[in-house]
Enzyme design. Structure first.
Site, PDB file in Angstrom:
ATOM      1  N   HIS A 167     -29.428  45.690  77.738  1.00  0.00           N
ATOM      2  CA  HIS A 167     -30.479  44.710  77.452  1.00  0.00           C
ATOM      3  C   HIS A 167     -31.189  44.224  78.720  1.00  0.00           C
ATOM      4  O   HIS A 167     -32.202  43.518  78.637  1.00  0.00           O
ATOM      5  CB  HIS A 167     -29.872  43.512  76.707  1.00  0.00           C
ATOM      6  CG  HIS A 167     -30.840  42.787  75.841  1.00  0.00           C
ATOM      7  ND1 HIS A 167     -32.197  43.078  75.820  1.00  0.00           N
ATOM      8  CD2 HIS A 167     -30.679  41.770  74.941  1.00  0.00           C
ATOM      9  CE1 HIS A 167     -32.807  42.292  74.966  1.00  0.00           C
ATOM     10  NE2 HIS A 167     -31.916  41.480  74.412  1.00  0.00           N
ATOM     11  N   ASP A 201     -35.391  46.079  75.612  1.00  0.00           N
ATOM     12  CA  ASP A 201     -35.445  44.975  74.658  1.00  0.00           C
ATOM     13  C   ASP A 201     -35.139  45.471  73.248  1.00  0.00           C
ATOM     14  O   ASP A 201     -35.192  46.683  72.962  1.00  0.00           O
ATOM     15  CB  ASP A 201     -36.825  44.314  74.680  1.00  0.00           C
ATOM     16  CG  ASP A 201     -37.126  43.649  76.014  1.00  0.00           C
ATOM     17  OD1 ASP A 201     -36.159  43.190  76.672  1.00  0.00           O
ATOM     18  OD2 ASP A 201     -38.309  43.593  76.397  1.00  0.00           O
TER      19      ASP A 201
END
Length: 505
Positions: free
Chosen positions: A475, A479
């Site tokens: 992450h 995204d």
């Protein structure tokens, strides 16, 4: 004159290795290309073949010892060296080491322990001291003919056959008396089981053979090895499995006999402990490092692969005939995942410091389950391959990985990983991303179930094939929207089902 065998270079990035097991003892004969020992590196476990033929005269590196590439491992000569005097100690130490590692052979150990030597050819039960009392009973039949010729003088007294009934009763008594004497005097014949026992004890069984035997349900203690020194080979296990497969035809009626409560199989590893292999330690360290230094998240989509299933059913016979490979779902998943990486390079990227690196090619690592642990050989430039190339590449890499024939360099350079957790029945999972990669795609099991579909604009219920795709990603640079766009691209490609131009033949 003896010659040293050194630890060979096992890949550009491999500088050292750990000797995990010697396959030959001092005094043993070895042929060219015959496996000498097993070596573990931070990438693979592999067998080191002998470059020369001769007799093992001296073992220079002991088991569990780590040495650099180029280090002398063993001396091989014509047998005239001084190695014979040390043979006992080396052999005993190697046998002890083999016994210490026996827990790794869990499946075959269990099978061997459960077969108490119904036949004299079974190697494992013979060494057990408990079987010795039963030994006189088995030879009791064979010795009977032996005493008969020696009992030639006895028949004259047996001139009392008129007393037919008492005579036979008395005859077995003398026969029982000579039997112990015969068994005591016929030590060579009583040692008939020992040759097989010794051959089994000295015949090393590779991890591959043990795993194959477990998968095929073959008891190694009942298999006679056709390899050098009686060593059990893969072909022996497959032959035993084929013979066992034909046997149920005769005993098929008894298959339905057991109707008792279910009893779970108990592993011999229960209540024991074993040392972690070097490969397992490396995987453990990298998994922890990856989980603590990245921000991992997983997104899941459900895919209707009914059209893929129909396409596969329509072409699998022709595919097998033309390519020699079975057409599974995995090549379709690999092709769709690789194609989508070209349009979504973030999923294929890596992090270097404060920069994001986008590779020029999509090098897909394929997770392969082995008894040594999970390994991920790499398919280079995967986005350029068709279904045939994917099928053959996956099958080749998987086989060579399980056979310890994989080169360390074939495990390097991956930019994205594909793992088929559905091959073991999992619906889906949340796979772990291993650095330096940023994403891994897990494919679950393909299942059929009722679903709502549109037929001529009207909703209807039909039987469809579904699979879950789970994408774990870093992450820090990927995204949730990036992951979703990638997953939807893979989903659309699979649900479209237009793979005719990608067959490759």
């Amino acid at each position: 004159m003896s010659e040293s065998v050194n630890l060979p270079a096992l890949g550009e990035s491999v500088t050292e290795g750990t000797v995990t097991r010697w396959l030959k003892n001092v005094g043993d004969r070895v042929e060219v290309d015959e496996p000498l020992l097993e070596v573990s590196t931070d990438k693979v476990d592999t067998e080191i073949p002998s470059p020369i033929a001769g007799v093992v005269e001296e073992i220079l590196v002991q088991e569990d010892e780590t040495v650099e590439v180029g280090t002398a491992l063993v001396k091989i000569g014509d047998g005239s060296g001084s190695g014979s005097s040390d043979g006992g100690s080396d052999e005993s130490s190697n046998e002890a080491a083999a016994d210490a590692e026996e827990p790794e052979a869990a499946p075959s150990t269990e099978q061997e322990s459960e077969t108490p030597a119904p036949e004299p050819t079974e190697p494992e039960p013979a060494p057990a001291g408990q079987t010795q009392p039963a030994a006189p009973q088995a030879p009791a039949a064979p010795p009977a003919p032996a005493p008969v010729p020696q009992a030639a003088p006895v028949p004259p007294p047996a001139a009392a056959p008129p007393a037919a009934v008492p005579a036979p009763a008395a005859a077995p008594a003398p026969a029982a008396a000579p039997a112990p004497a015969a068994s005591g005097g016929s030590t060579p014949s009583a040692s008939v089981p020992n040759p097989t026992q010794d051959a089994s004890a000295s015949g090393y069984v590779t991890p591959l053979v043990r795993k194959l035997a477990n998968e095929q349900g073959v008891d190694l203690s009942t298999v006679t090895g056709s390899g050098v020194g009686g060593r059990i080979r893969k072909e022996d296990v497959l032959a035993a499995a084929e013979a066992a497969a034909k046997a149920p035809a005769a005993g098929g009626t008894s298959a339905a006999a057991p109707s008792g409560p279910f009893v779970a199989e108990v592993s011999p590893l229960r209540g024991t402990r074993e040392k972690m292999t070097r490969l397992r330690k490396v995987v453990a360290e990298r998994a922890v490092q990856s989980m603590t230094s990245t921000a991992q998240l997983t997104s899941v989509v459900e895919v209707d692969v009914t059209k893929v299933a129909q396409f596969r059913d329509a072409h699998k016979a022709e595919f097998l005939e033309k390519t020699g490979s079975k057409l599974s779902f995995m090549p379709f998943f690999a092709l769709a995942a690789s194609e989508a990486l070209k349009a979504h390079p973030k999923i294929n990227s890596t992090v270097e410091g404060e920069e994001i690196v986008y590779p020029e090619t999509e090098n897909v690592s394929i997770a392969v389950d082995t008894e040594r642990g999970l390994l991920t050989p790499v398919i280079k430039d995967a986005a350029s391959l068709n279904l045939t190339q994917f099928s053959q590449s996956i099958a080749d890499l998987a086989e060579r990985t399980r056979n310890n024939q994989l080169k360390p360099d074939e495990l390097a350079g991956g930019t994205f990983t594909l793992t088929n957790t559905g091959s073991r029945g999992a619906l889906f999972d949340t796979p772990v991303v291993f650095l330096p990669q940023s994403a891994i795609l897990g494919t679950g099991i393909v299942t059929k179930r009722p679903a709502v579909v549109k037929v001529d604009g009207q909703e209807a219920i039909a039987i469809r094939s579904f699979v879950y795709l789970a994408l774990s990603y870093d992450h820090r640079i990927i995204d949730g929207a990036d992951a979703s766009r990638y997953l939807v691209a893979v989903k659309n490609r699979l649900e479209e089902g237009n793979f005719g131009p990608n067959l490759g033949y």
